[in-house]
Design an enzyme around this catalytic site. Structure first.
Site: not given
Length: 301
Positions: A141, A159
């Site tokens: 994560d 992104d």
């Protein structure tokens, strides 16, 4: 998805873009998201996550070049260490690795299945970047990584998927998250994030700009047209001012810093991308919202 032949991609609660699909290459519902790789009739191969087109062979180079190069060229010194959050196709990594100065590119993505699909089906995107000796691929994560890392970076590239309510990404567009990024930037470093669509979510685009400017003090915004996204797409940069670079400066720095070909980005396209039209610029004066953990911003669909 409507049958196996059409993707109905909702842009707002009131409109959608219909994509004709030739065939499905791979599909899986992972613990994090619904991932589909398809062959579109118009745009060729494409990656879909949770019903949203992430990139297509037709125009991914436009998105990824405008995401990466204004940031890295506007740094005072050529970048040595770059952190990428998201970008599972490997195309952002591909663009970063074109820099002669880059010694380390750390790419963090939460979903190993996206990487697996990209390696198998999306060579045109990554072009071997995953195997480059400068690449460090981390499956975790992004927020967890930022909290735990002891390293600092010259540039951070976000992104990410759009800030959709109940998604894995919406907390990565908040003031608190950007403050954590600031802590792991080297002096005179900068960040960039994809900033959704000025066509369909103008308030979100401006709010992301406001939030980054609040944290980094310096910020600029660009946009371009993405046919596969059916509208304009925006990017916001913090800690640097690529909008102040001239056409000649951009072209000169491309020659100095980059080893490889660019298909879209040069000094001229840079100037156009940072020349926001009057109707969009006026919204920067009207919208004052800052995205926070208690009051985050979401795209409308």
């Amino acid at each position: 998805m409507f049958g196996w032949h059409w993707l109905l991609e909702w842009q707002t609660p009131y409109e959608f873009h219909g994509h004709l699909i030739e065939k499905v290459l791979a599909e899986e519902k992972t613990p994090y998201q619904h991932v589909t790789l398809v062959e579109f009739t118009r745009f060729g191969k494409g990656l879909i996550i949770d019903g949203k087109v992430q990139s297509t062979l037709y125009d991914e180079h436009i998105y990824h070049e405008l995401l990466v190069h204004p940031l890295l060229l506007s740094l005072t010194k050529p970048p040595k260490s770059v952190l990428i959050l998201g970008g599972g196709e490997g195309a952002t990594l591909r663009e970063v690795l074109k820099y002669k100065s880059v010694e380390k590119a750390v790419m963090v993505d939460i979903d190993e299945k996206v990487i697996e699909f990209a390696k198998k089906y999306l060579y045109e995107w990554h072009q071997g970047a995953f195997e480059d000796k400068r690449t460090n691929l981390v499956i975790t994560d992004g927020l967890k990584f930022i909290k735990e890392t002891k390293e600092k970076y010259d540039a951070i590239i976000l992104d990410l998927t759009d800030p959709i309510k109940n998604s894995t990404s919406y907390m990565l567009y908040t003031k608190e998250f950007y403050e954590k990024l600031r802590e792991i930037l080297n002096e005179r470093g900068g960040i960039v994030t994809q900033a959704t669509s000025p066509s369909f979510s103008l308030e979100v685009y401006v709010t992301i700009y406001n939030t980054i400017k609040e944290v980094f003090k310096e910020a600029s915004a660009s946009y371009t047209y993405m046919a596969s996204f059916d509208g304009l797409w925006g990017f916001v940069y913090g800690g640097v001012r690529p909008d102040l670079l001239s056409e000649d400066e951009v072209d000169s720095k491309i020659n100095e810093r980059i080893d490889g070909q660019l298909r879209f980005y040069d000094g001229y396209s840079h100037k156009i991308s940072f020349s926001l039209p009057k109707n969009i610029k006026s919204e920067f004066q009207k919208i004052t919202k800052i995205s926070t953990e208690k009051d985050p911003i979401y795209v409308p669909a």
